[in-house]
Design a protein around this motif. Structure first.
Motif, PDB file in Angstrom:
ATOM      1  N   PRO A 169       0.819  -1.212   0.068  1.00 35.78           N
ATOM      2  CA  PRO A 169      -0.073  -0.154   0.067  1.00 35.78           C
ATOM      3  C   PRO A 169       0.744   1.349  -0.184  1.00 35.78           C
ATOM      4  CG  PRO A 169      -0.889  -1.594   1.414  1.00 35.78           C
ATOM      5  CD  PRO A 169       0.594  -2.145   0.961  1.00 35.78           C
ATOM      6  N   GLY A 170       0.626   2.163  -0.926  1.00 32.81           N
ATOM      7  CA  GLY A 170       1.111   3.361  -0.996  1.00 32.81           C
ATOM      8  C   GLY A 170       2.604   3.494  -1.869  1.00 32.81           C
ATOM      9  N   TRP A 171       2.575   2.209  -2.392  1.00 38.88           N
ATOM     10  CA  TRP A 171       4.003   2.202  -3.250  1.00 38.88           C
ATOM     11  C   TRP A 171       3.615   1.456  -4.728  1.00 38.88           C
ATOM     12  CZ3 TRP A 171       8.608   4.060  -1.719  1.00 38.88           C
ATOM     13  CH2 TRP A 171       8.879   4.429  -0.853  1.00 38.88           C
ATOM     14  N   ARG A 172       4.116   2.015  -5.704  1.00 42.92           N
ATOM     15  CA  ARG A 172       3.894   1.226  -7.076  1.00 42.92           C
ATOM     16  C   ARG A 172       5.486   0.713  -7.505  1.00 42.92           C
ATOM     17  NH1 ARG A 172       3.601   5.656  -9.215  1.00 42.92           N
ATOM     18  NH2 ARG A 172       5.540   5.860 -10.472  1.00 42.92           N
ATOM     19  N   ALA A 173       5.037  -0.562  -7.880  1.00 32.91           N
ATOM     20  CA  ALA A 173       5.878  -1.380  -8.325  1.00 32.91           C
ATOM     21  C   ALA A 173       6.251  -1.576  -9.710  1.00 32.91           C
ATOM     22  CB  ALA A 173       6.055  -2.811  -7.937  1.00 32.91           C
TER      23      ALA A 173
ATOM     24  N   THR B 165       8.224   2.829  -6.239  1.00 31.42           N
ATOM     25  CA  THR B 165       8.031   4.237  -6.183  1.00 31.42           C
ATOM     26  C   THR B 165       6.679   4.672  -5.481  1.00 31.42           C
ATOM     27  OG1 THR B 165       8.941   4.524  -8.515  1.00 31.42           O
ATOM     28  CG2 THR B 165       7.883   6.599  -7.592  1.00 31.42           C
ATOM     29  N   ALA B 166       7.287   5.784  -4.479  1.00 31.15           N
ATOM     30  CA  ALA B 166       6.215   6.411  -3.586  1.00 31.15           C
ATOM     31  C   ALA B 166       5.003   6.633  -4.147  1.00 31.15           C
ATOM     32  CB  ALA B 166       6.651   7.201  -2.620  1.00 31.15           C
ATOM     33  N   ASP B 167       3.739   6.120  -3.923  1.00 29.66           N
ATOM     34  CA  ASP B 167       2.505   6.515  -4.513  1.00 29.66           C
ATOM     35  C   ASP B 167       1.719   6.864  -3.297  1.00 29.66           C
ATOM     36  OD1 ASP B 167       0.506   7.063  -6.240  1.00 29.66           O
ATOM     37  OD2 ASP B 167       0.200   4.804  -6.713  1.00 29.66           O
ATOM     38  N   GLY B 168       1.747   8.028  -2.728  1.00 32.94           N
ATOM     39  CA  GLY B 168       0.907   8.258  -1.387  1.00 32.94           C
ATOM     40  C   GLY B 168       1.595   7.718  -0.028  1.00 32.94           C
ATOM     41  N   SER B 169       2.739   7.204  -0.212  1.00 36.59           N
ATOM     42  CA  SER B 169       3.445   6.742   1.028  1.00 36.59           C
ATOM     43  C   SER B 169       4.830   7.245   0.940  1.00 36.59           C
ATOM     44  CB  SER B 169       3.445   5.547   1.314  1.00 36.59           C
ATOM     45  OG  SER B 169       3.876   5.138   2.608  1.00 36.59           O
ATOM     46  N   LYS B 170       5.536   7.304   2.055  1.00 39.36           N
ATOM     47  CA  LYS B 170       6.967   7.686   2.067  1.00 39.36           C
ATOM     48  C   LYS B 170       7.605   6.793   3.365  1.00 39.36           C
ATOM     49  CE  LYS B 170       6.802  12.371   0.397  1.00 39.36           C
ATOM     50  NZ  LYS B 170       7.405  13.779   0.698  1.00 39.36           N
TER      51      LYS B 170
END
Length: 251
Positions: free
Chosen positions: A92-96, A124-129
């Motif tokens: 969740p919150g990451w794009r692979a 790559t972060a997609d709403g999360s860090k």
């Protein structure tokens, strides 16, 4: 030096020793506390990663900065041991993203010819860090692993939101100190129980022998049951014949 002068100096000596002990303890504590600060990107298997088999691993990414967050990780897979099956688990919150490369020499996997292998996986972060003082794990299924190697060395690039890029690509030398930015390493275990190599063949042979033994035992049991039933029928027929013969003599 009189007794009173010596007595007045003795407490000072004890205080000095306590001060030295405190300083030494603080030095040891600072060394111990420095360990977690030196955390780096690593690849850890779930259970064991066996040679020639498939494994689920966790790419562990700690944040080493106090004023920036990790927003991207690139994991480069070794080209000398190409892996044809690499699948990231959604986080969740990451794009692979999986990148494949054409092989110079096709491989045969499970009877099929393979011309491409995965060379890189990027999260790559997609709403999360990954914020300061935090870490994130990225599950990854990969294989087949090398059959004639003790480890797999990856290379990783960690990007922060302040545009800083840390390159985890340095190979550790045997017997030497750990590099400042060591490359992630996956240790491989002996090939057992996954059907590849000598251990797999031996396990297969044992299974075949056991199956043959079970079939033989089943055949023996079936034969014994048939003979038992036949014996009962013959015995019953003999009793009936004897009863009829007795009645005829009596009449």
């Amino acid at each position: 030096m009189n007794a009173s002068s010596y007595a007045s100096r003795k407490p000072l000596s004890s205080r000095a020793l306590r001060a030295v002990a405190v300083v030494a303890g603080a030095g040891v504590a600072s060394v111990l506390l420095a360990g977690p600060a030196a955390a780096h990107v690593s690849v850890q298997p779930q259970g064991e990663a066996a040679r020639g088999g498939y494994a689920t691993v966790f790419v562990k990414v700690p944040n080493e900065r106090d004023n920036a967050s990790t927003v991207k990780l690139e994991l480069n897979l070794p080209t000398e041991h190409p892996m044809t099956s690499v699948m990231p688990q959604p986080v969740p919150g990451w794009r692979a993203e999986v990148t494949k490369t054409k092989l110079a020499k096709p491989l045969t996997v499970h009877g099929k010819q393979v011309t491409e292998a995965v060379s890189k996986v990027t999260w790559t972060a997609d709403g999360s860090k990954i914020g300061p003082g935090q870490f994130q794990q990225f599950p990854l299924s990969l294989g087949p692993l090398p059959e004639k190697a003790d480890q797999v060395v990856f290379k990783a690039l960690q990007t922060y939101d302040n545009k800083e890029v840390v390159r985890w690509i340095e190979a550790a030398e045997e017997g030497g100190a750990e590099p400042e930015s060591p490359a992630p390493v996956l240790e491989l275990a002996a090939a057992e129980g996954h059907g590849h190599g000598a251990a797999g063949d031996e396990a297969g042979d044992k299974a075949s022998d056991q199956a043959a033994k079970d079939d033989s035992d089943d055949g023996t049991d079936a034969t014994a049951r048939v003979l038992g039933v036949v014996g009962i029928l013959v015995g019953a027929a003999g009793v009936a014949f004897g009863v009829l013969a007795g009645r005829r003599r009596a009449s």
